[in-house]
Design a protein around this motif. Sequence first.
Motif, PDB file in Angstrom:
ATOM      1  N   SER A 171      43.137  35.998  31.255  1.00  0.00           N
ATOM      2  CA  SER A 171      42.269  36.198  32.416  1.00  0.00           C
ATOM      3  C   SER A 171      41.343  37.393  32.211  1.00  0.00           C
ATOM      4  N   ARG A 198      40.341  38.665  29.348  1.00  0.00           N
ATOM      5  CA  ARG A 198      39.343  38.317  28.326  1.00  0.00           C
ATOM      6  C   ARG A 198      38.231  37.481  28.925  1.00  0.00           C
ATOM      7  N   ALA A 199      38.596  36.522  29.757  1.00  0.00           N
ATOM      8  CA  ALA A 199      37.576  35.661  30.373  1.00  0.00           C
ATOM      9  C   ALA A 199      36.666  36.483  31.278  1.00  0.00           C
ATOM     10  N   THR A 200      37.237  37.411  32.038  1.00  0.00           N
ATOM     11  CA  THR A 200      36.439  38.252  32.933  1.00  0.00           C
ATOM     12  C   THR A 200      35.475  39.129  32.147  1.00  0.00           C
ATOM     13  N   ARG A 204      34.260  38.527  29.177  1.00  0.00           N
ATOM     14  CA  ARG A 204      33.214  37.679  28.598  1.00  0.00           C
ATOM     15  C   ARG A 204      32.160  37.297  29.644  1.00  0.00           C
ATOM     16  N   GLU A 205      32.617  37.057  30.875  1.00  0.00           N
ATOM     17  CA  GLU A 205      31.692  36.655  31.927  1.00  0.00           C
ATOM     18  C   GLU A 205      30.869  37.836  32.457  1.00  0.00           C
ATOM     19  N   GLN A 206      31.478  39.028  32.526  1.00  0.00           N
ATOM     20  CA  GLN A 206      30.805  40.199  33.096  1.00  0.00           C
ATOM     21  C   GLN A 206      31.054  41.429  32.217  1.00  0.00           C
ATOM     22  N   PRO A 207      30.411  41.498  31.055  1.00  0.00           N
ATOM     23  CA  PRO A 207      30.686  42.608  30.139  1.00  0.00           C
ATOM     24  C   PRO A 207      30.239  43.968  30.685  1.00  0.00           C
TER      25      PRO A 207
END
Length: 94
Positions: A66, A68-70, A72-75
């Motif tokens: 989760s 990592r996904a966050t 990637r979506e909002q660096p």
Amino acid sequence: MILSNTPNSPVPDTSLLPDSERIAPVAADTIDKAVQGAHKAVDRFADTAAPTVRQLAQTGDAWTASCRATVREQPLMALLAAFAVGALVGRITR
């Protein structure tokens, strides 16, 4: 006969007392029973804890995915959050 470790603490020699040859096997049996009991207790604890440990490992893996996904979506948001946490820890430790 008295044997001594130091001059002030005599240790009695029980090897010549009657029934002394029976004391060693009784002590060994007692120790064996204690060791077996300890092994059984550790095995029961391990059997009880194993499902919880597996569940925590899966939860940790889910949280990692989760995060990592966050990131990637909002660096940019992740970078700002890391900076804020670092500044807070720096202030607290001064």
